[in-house]
Design a protein around this motif. Structure first.
Motif, PDB file in Angstrom:
ATOM      1  N   HIS A  79      -6.753   8.157   5.351  1.00  0.00           N
ATOM      2  CA  HIS A  79      -7.078   9.113   4.296  1.00  0.00           C
ATOM      3  C   HIS A  79      -6.456   8.655   2.981  1.00  0.00           C
ATOM      4  CE1 HIS A  79      -7.895  12.890   2.260  1.00  0.00           C
ATOM      5  NE2 HIS A  79      -6.656  12.835   1.801  1.00  0.00           N
ATOM      6  N   ARG A  80      -7.244   8.652   1.922  1.00  0.00           N
ATOM      7  CA  ARG A  80      -6.706   8.267   0.624  1.00  0.00           C
ATOM      8  C   ARG A  80      -6.312   9.518  -0.143  1.00  0.00           C
ATOM      9  NH1 ARG A  80      -7.806   7.796  -4.556  1.00  0.00           N
ATOM     10  NH2 ARG A  80      -9.902   8.669  -4.381  1.00  0.00           N
ATOM     11  N   ALA A  93      -7.661   1.374   7.357  1.00  0.00           N
ATOM     12  CA  ALA A  93      -8.088   2.417   6.428  1.00  0.00           C
ATOM     13  C   ALA A  93      -7.590   3.769   6.920  1.00  0.00           C
ATOM     14  CB  ALA A  93      -9.605   2.420   6.320  1.00  0.00           C
ATOM     15  N   ALA A 137      -1.783   6.789  -1.685  1.00  0.00           N
ATOM     16  CA  ALA A 137      -2.937   6.940  -2.580  1.00  0.00           C
ATOM     17  C   ALA A 137      -3.828   5.697  -2.623  1.00  0.00           C
ATOM     18  CB  ALA A 137      -2.470   7.293  -3.992  1.00  0.00           C
ATOM     19  N   THR A 138      -3.499   4.666  -1.820  1.00  0.00           N
ATOM     20  CA  THR A 138      -4.402   3.510  -1.741  1.00  0.00           C
ATOM     21  C   THR A 138      -5.359   3.644  -0.565  1.00  0.00           C
ATOM     22  OG1 THR A 138      -3.015   2.151  -0.279  1.00  0.00           O
ATOM     23  CG2 THR A 138      -2.584   1.991  -2.647  1.00  0.00           C
ATOM     24  N   GLY A 139      -5.029   4.529   0.373  1.00  0.00           N
ATOM     25  CA  GLY A 139      -5.911   4.723   1.514  1.00  0.00           C
ATOM     26  C   GLY A 139      -5.850   3.612   2.545  1.00  0.00           C
ATOM     27  N   SER A 160      -5.874  11.754  -3.025  1.00  0.00           N
ATOM     28  CA  SER A 160      -6.486  11.790  -4.355  1.00  0.00           C
ATOM     29  C   SER A 160      -5.477  12.352  -5.350  1.00  0.00           C
ATOM     30  CB  SER A 160      -7.742  12.664  -4.328  1.00  0.00           C
ATOM     31  OG  SER A 160      -8.063  13.088  -5.641  1.00  0.00           O
ATOM     32  N   ASN A 177       0.834  -1.198   0.000  1.00  0.00           N
ATOM     33  CA  ASN A 177       0.000   0.000   0.000  1.00  0.00           C
ATOM     34  C   ASN A 177       0.871   1.252   0.000  1.00  0.00           C
ATOM     35  OD1 ASN A 177      -2.950  -0.640   0.096  1.00  0.00           O
ATOM     36  ND2 ASN A 177      -2.212  -1.999   1.721  1.00  0.00           N
TER      37      ASN A 177
END
Lengths: 203, 661
Positions: free
Chosen positions: B540-541, B538, B529-531, B543, B526
Motif C-alpha cells: 500500500h502506498r 509492492a 509513501a513509496t509503496g 498518500s 523505500n
C-alpha cells in the motif's frame, strides 16, 4: 619504490577525489588484489552527505597485520588523486618521499564556480615539493582508449599497481578487476587497467 | 546493496565462502544471520543504513524499513518477547527517537535475544551532532559491546544475543563510522538453526504499570550487578602485555589506532564490553603499569568511571573531546607525554585533518604552506528537484525551517534558503514556534516599521527584475508565514505529529513537503509513501495528500518543483489562506532510474549577457569560463529551471537526440 616508512611493512594508500568518480570501486580493487596475495587489508570509506559531489577519501592499508583502518597523517606511501585539487587537499597525509598519482583533471568546486574562490594554478608544483614523486596521468584519455570513459578509475589503479611493489601478480590483478567491475565490464576495465599499468607520467 | 559480498577464500570443492572482505555493517548483517536473528528493523541513517540492506539478502528473516527508529525498536522488542531473536539498527540520533522504548525495554527484559545497534558518527560525516551513545547504555542500564573491526562486528552480534538471553536484557552493540564503514577480512561461520522460545503471558514482567515497574527496576539493578561480575570473566576483554611502563585502556576503533601508533611500546587492556566495565580486571591492569592512559573518542566515558574508582588515569587532558579521534592525535599526545620519541610534527595546522565535508575551508591547509584551498562542500545534484523549490523560497524571503535530508544542503550559498535544522521532523514544530512568536509580538510600531522595510526591499527586488517576467509579482503579496521544509521520508518519520499540532492549534504555517519519492541522502531507501517494501515488493502506498487532508489541512496543493511559476503560485496561495497549509512539491530524485528528463539545455552565447543570474541556482552543471556561464556537457540533467529564470531567453532546450554527450 623507496623504503617503507614502517618496519611492520604496512602500506598506506589514500585514494581521493570527488563524489561519483568511482573511488569506492578503486579501493575495493586494490583490497581484493592484496587479499588475494595474502595480505591483511583494511579500508575506510565515508558514505552519506559527503557523496553528494563533495570531497571523498578512502583509506586503504595493507600489510602482514593491519590495525588501524585510517592512514595517519604524514605516513601515506601513495596518494592516488582522481582530481587535482583533491590531491592538494589531502597532501598532508603523504609521507616525505611519497608518490602522488594525480589525474590531470580539474573539477571546479561550487565556491570556484560562483567566483568566490579561485582554483589553484600551481598544484603540480606544490605536490612535488618536499621530495614527493608526482605521476601525472590522463585517466579519461586512457579509459576512452580502452573503450569506456567510465573506466578512468581502473586506469589510475593500473598506474598504482606497477608502483606498489608488493609482488602482486598480473593474474591476481586480473581476478581482482573481475571481482569488482560492474557486470559485463570486466574486459574493458582490465584493458583500462593494463593501459594504466604501462603508462608513464606525461609531464 | 552497496557492497556485494567479496569472496576471499572458498572451501576447496564446495565453493562455499569461508572468508570475505566486509564492511562493519555487512559483517553485522552476517552476524545476525549466523546468530539466528528472525526479525530485523531499522530506519535508514548514516552510518547504519547498510545493515538492513545486507540482512535483506538472507532468506528466512523478517526485515522492515520502519517509519522511524522508535517503531523499529518496538517491533524488534515485540518479536523478542514473542520468542525470536531480533535486531534493531539505527544511527546515534535515531536512538534518541527510540529512547522511549529503550528505557522501558530495559525493565521488561526480553525472552529471545534483542540487540540494538547504535552506529555513532564522531566527526559528523553526515549528522547534525556527534553525541556519544555509550552514555545510553549506562543510562538505560543495559550491557554494551563495542567491536573494533569487521570480524568482531560479526561475532559480537551473536555474543550480544547470547548475553541478552542469559541476562534477560536488551544489549547495545555500539559502532562508529570507522567501524561501520571500514572493511576488513571476516572469517564466516555457519548459521544457527532457527528456533523459537515459548512465549508465556507474563503481565508483571511485560506490562509496565507502576506497581509492576517498581519491581522490575529492582530486577534491573540486580541484573546490572550480575553483569558486572560476568564482565570480570568476559573472554573478549583482552590484555596484551608489552612494556609495563605505559598501560592503555581502549575499546572500539580507538583501540586499533592506539595499537597502531604505540605498537609494542605499551600494554593494552582492550574492553569489548564497555558497560558494565570490569572493575577488578581494570584495577589489576592498572596496578601493573607505571602510567595509565584511556584512549577514547568523544566523551570521557571510561575515564570518568575509572576516576570514580580512584584510579590515576590520563585521557582527555591529552585527547580531544570534539571530532573524530585520529592516529595523529594519539601520536601527538604520546610524544607530549614522552611515551613516544619524536618531535610533535611541526605546526598544529598540519594536524588538522582536511574536513571531508569541506565546509570549513580553514581546515584545508597544506603542511608548512598555509594557503587555504577552495572548499568542496557537498551540493545538490544537477537536476535535483529541491533546487527549484529553494530558489522560490529564497525569492519569497520567508523564514524557512529545515529538516534532515539532502535538502538540508539548501542552507548553502547561493540558495542560502534555510533558517534552522535541528532533527528529524523539527521543521514543522520550529515553524509553529516562529509563527507563535510572531503572534505574541506586542509591539505594533516595530511591526509596522519591519513590514514597511520588507515591502520596500521586495519592491526593490521586483524593480531589479529578479526572476523571469512570469515570476514577478507585487511586493505586497510576499507571504510572511514561516515555511517548514521537509522531505517525504522525514515527514512520515516524524513530521506528521507536528502538522497535527499546527491544525489543532490553527497556527498559520506552510508545510512544504519535498516529495522526491525516496530516502535520498542515505542511498535511496523505500518508505511507506513509496509503496515498496525493503524486500522490493509492492505494498500500500501512503498518500501524503490524503494523509494531510485527514489531519485537517484544507489548503493542499501538489506541484512540480521543476515548474517555478506553479511552485511560487502554490506557495503564495498557501501563505494567503488562514491557518496551516501544505504544498507538496513532487518530483522523483534525479538519481532514481528513469528520472532524468530526456532533454538537455545549452546557453546561447549570442543571447547571454553574462548577468550570471543562472549561477544563483548553485547548479554544479553551470560553471563560468572566461567570465561567461556555460552548461557543462554531460552534467546537465535537463530540469530546465535555469531556462525559466534566465531574463535573456539565452538558455535553450536541446531535444534528445540532437545533443551528444
Amino acid at each position: 619504490m623507496s623504503e617503507p616508512s614502517k618496519p611492520i611493512g604496512v602500506r598506506s594508500v589514500l585514494i581521493v577525489g570527488v563524489g561519483g568518480q568511482g573511488i569506492l570501486l578503486a579501493s575495493r580493487l586494490l583490497a581484493s588484489a592484496a587479499i588475494g596475495a595474502g595480505f591483511d587489508v583494511k579500508i575506510s570509506e565515508v558514505h552519506g552527505m559527503a557523496q553528494r559531489g563533495g570531497s571523498v577519501v578512502t583509506h586503504v592499508r595493507l600489510g602482514t597485520k593491519v590495525h588501524s583502518p585510517l592512514v595517519e597523517m604524514g605516513t601515506a606511501d601513495f596518494v592516488v588523486a582522481f582530481e587535482k585539487l583533491e590531491a592538494l587537499r589531502w597532501l598532508p597525509y603523504a609521507r616525505p618521499g611519497a608518490t602522488v598519482i594525480v589525474n590531470d583533471l580539474e573539477i571546479p568546486p561550487l565556491p570556484v564556480i560562483l567566483g568566490a574562490e579561485r582554483y589553484p594554478t600551481d598544484i603540480i608544483r606544490r605536490l612535488a615539493a618536499g621530495g614527493r614523486r608526482v605521476v601525472l596521468v590522463d585517466a579519461q584519455g586512457m579509459a576512452r582508449s580502452a573503450g569506456n570513459a567510465r573506466c578512468a578509475n581502473t586506469a589510475i589503479m593500473g598506474m598504482l599497481a606497477r608502483r606498489l611493489d608488493l609482488g602482486i601478480t598480473e593474474e591476481r590483478w586480473q581476478v581482482a578487476v573481475g571481482d569488482v567491475a560492474p557486470p559485463g565490464t570486466a574486459e574493458v576495465n582490465w584493458k583500462a587497467f593494463c593501459l594504466g599499468y604501462t603508462c608513464e607520467s606525461y609531464k | 546493496m552497496q557492497h556485494e559480498e567479496q569472496c576471499v577464500d572458498r572451501a576447496a570443492g564446495t565453493g562455499d565462502i569461508r572468508k570475505a572482505l566486509m564492511s562493519g555493517n555487512q559483517a553485522i548483517a552476517r552476524g545476525a544471520y549466523e546468530a539466528g536473528v528472525r526479525v530485523a528493523c531499522a530506519y535508514p541513517g548514516t552510518p547504519s543504513t547498510e545493515i538492513l540492506e545486507h540482512i535483506r539478502a538472507f532468506e528466512g528473516i523478517y526485515v522492515e524499513w520502519s517509519p522511524n527508529e522508535k517503531v523499529a525498536l518496538e517491533v524488534a522488542l515485540g518479536a523478542a518477547i514473542a520468542g525470536v531473536r531480533a535486531l534493531a539498527a539505527m544511527k546515534h540520533v535515531g536512538l534518541n527517537v527510540a529512547a522511549d522504548p529503550l528505557f522501558t525495554a530495559a525493565y521488561t527484559g526480553v525472552n529471545a535475544g534483542l540487540v540494538i545497534v547504535s552506529a555513532d558518527d564522531p566527526g559528523m560525516h553526515s549528522s547534525q551532532n556527534e553525541q556519544d551513545n555509550r552514555h545510553y547504555a549506562r543510562f538505560a542500564k543495559i550491557p554494551m559491546l563495542e567491536p573494533s573491526d569487521s570480524q568482531e562486528a560479526k561475532d559480537f552480534v551473536g555474543l550480544a544475543l547470547d548475553i541478552s538471553e542469559r541476562f534477560d536484557t536488551p544489549v547495545m552493540l555500539r559502532t562508529t563510522t570507522r567501524i561501520s564503514h571500514s572493511s576488513g577480512i571476516v572469517v564466516l561461520g555457519a548459521p544457527q538453526a532457527p528456533r523459537r522460545l515459548p512465549y508465556k503471558k507474563n503481565p508483571p514482567k511485560y506490562v509496565m504499570v507502576p506497581g509492576n515497574a517498581r519491581l522490575r527496576h529492582i530486577e534491573v539493578e540486580a541484573r546490572l550487578k550480575a553483569l558486572a561480575e560476568f564482565a570480570e570473566g568476559f573472554a573478549y576483554n583482552t590484555i596484551e602485555w608489552n612494556s609495563t611502563r605505559v598501560g592503555i585502556i581502549a575499546s572500539g576503533v580507538s583501540y586499533q589506532y592506539a595499537r597502531e601508533v604505540l605498537e609494542k611500546n605499551a600494554s593494552y587492556l582492550r574492553l569489548a564490553m564497555t558497560n558494565p566495565i570490569p572493575e577488578g580486571v581494570i584495577r589489576g591492569f592498572a596496578a601493573k603499569v607505571d602510567r595509565l592512559y584511556v584512549i577514547e573518542e568523544l566523551d570521557p566515558f571510561l575515564e570518568e568511571q575509572l576516576r570514580a574508582m580512584g584510579l590515576n588515569v590520563v585521557g582527555k587532558r591529552l585527547l580531544p573531546v570534539t571530532g573524530e579521534l585520529t592516529p595523529e592525535a594519539i601520536r601527538r599526545a604520546m610524544i607530549e607525554e614522552g611515551v613516544l620519541a619524536g618531535a610533535v610534527a611541526g605546526a598544529q595546522v598540519a594536524l588538522v585533518p582536511p574536513n571531508e565535508n569541506a565546509n570549513a575551508g580553514a581546515g584545508n591547509h597544506e603542511a608548512g604552506d598555509a594557503i587555504a584551498l577552495p572548499a568542496r562542500p557537498p551540493v545538490m545534484c544537477p537536476g535535483c528537484p529541491h533546487r527549484g523549490a529553494f530558489y522560490v523560497l529564497r525569492k519569497l524571503k520567508v523564514v524557512a525551517t529545515g529538516d534532515i535530508g539532502c535538502y538540508t544542503l539548501g542552507v548553502a550559498p547561493p540558495l542560502s534558503a534555510l533558517d534552522t535544522t535541528i532533527c528529524m521532523g523539527a521543521s514543522i514544530g520550529n515553524a509553529i514556534g516562529f509563527a507563535a512568536a510572531a503572534a505574541m509580538d506586542q509591539r505594533p510600531q516595530t511591526c509596522a516599521v519591519e513590514t514597511a522595510a520588507k515591502a520596500a526591499e521586495a519592491e526593490a527586488e521586483a524593480e531589479a527584475g529578479a526572476g523571469a517576467g512570469a515570476l514577478a509579482t507585487s511586493a505586497a503579496a510576499v507571504p510572511r508565514k514561516p515555511v517548514a521544509v521537509i522531505g517525504d521520508s522525514t515527514f512520515v518519520h516524524s513530521g506528521i505529529t507536528g502538522l497535527i499540532d499546527a491544525v489543532y492549534n490553527q497556527v498559520s504555517i506552510v508545510v512544504l513537503i519535498l516529495d522526491n519519492g525516496t530516502t535520498a541522502m542515505t542511498g535511496h531507501q523505500n518508505h511507506p509513501a513509496t509503496g515498496v517494501t525493503l524486500r522490493g515488493t509492492a505494498t500500500h502506498r501512503l498518500s501524503l495528500e490524503d494523509l494531510v487532508r485527514a489531519c485537517g489541512v484544507e489548503y493542499v496543493a501538489v506541484v512540480d518543483p521543476y515548474d517555478l511559476v506553479a511552485t511560487e503560485r502554490a506557495l503564495r496561495q498557501a501563505a494567503a489562506v488562514p491557518g496551516p497549509a501544505v504544498v507538496i512539491a513532487r518530483r522523483s530524485c534525479v538519481l532514481l532510474p528513469g528520472a532524468r528528463p530526456a532533454d538537455r539545455y545549452i546557453i546561447l552565447e549570442d543571447r547571454c549577457t553574462a548577468c550570471k543570474l543562472c549561477l544563483s541556482l548553485g547548479c554544479p552543471a553551470i560553471e563560468v569560463r572566461d567570465g561567461r556561464p556555460v552548461i557543462i556537457r554531460g552534467s546537465c540533467a535537463g530540469c530546465g529551471v535555469c531556462a525559466q529564470i534566465c531574463r535573456c531567453d539565452a538558455i535553450a532546450q536541446h531535444k534528445a537526440g540532437e545533443y551528444h554527450e
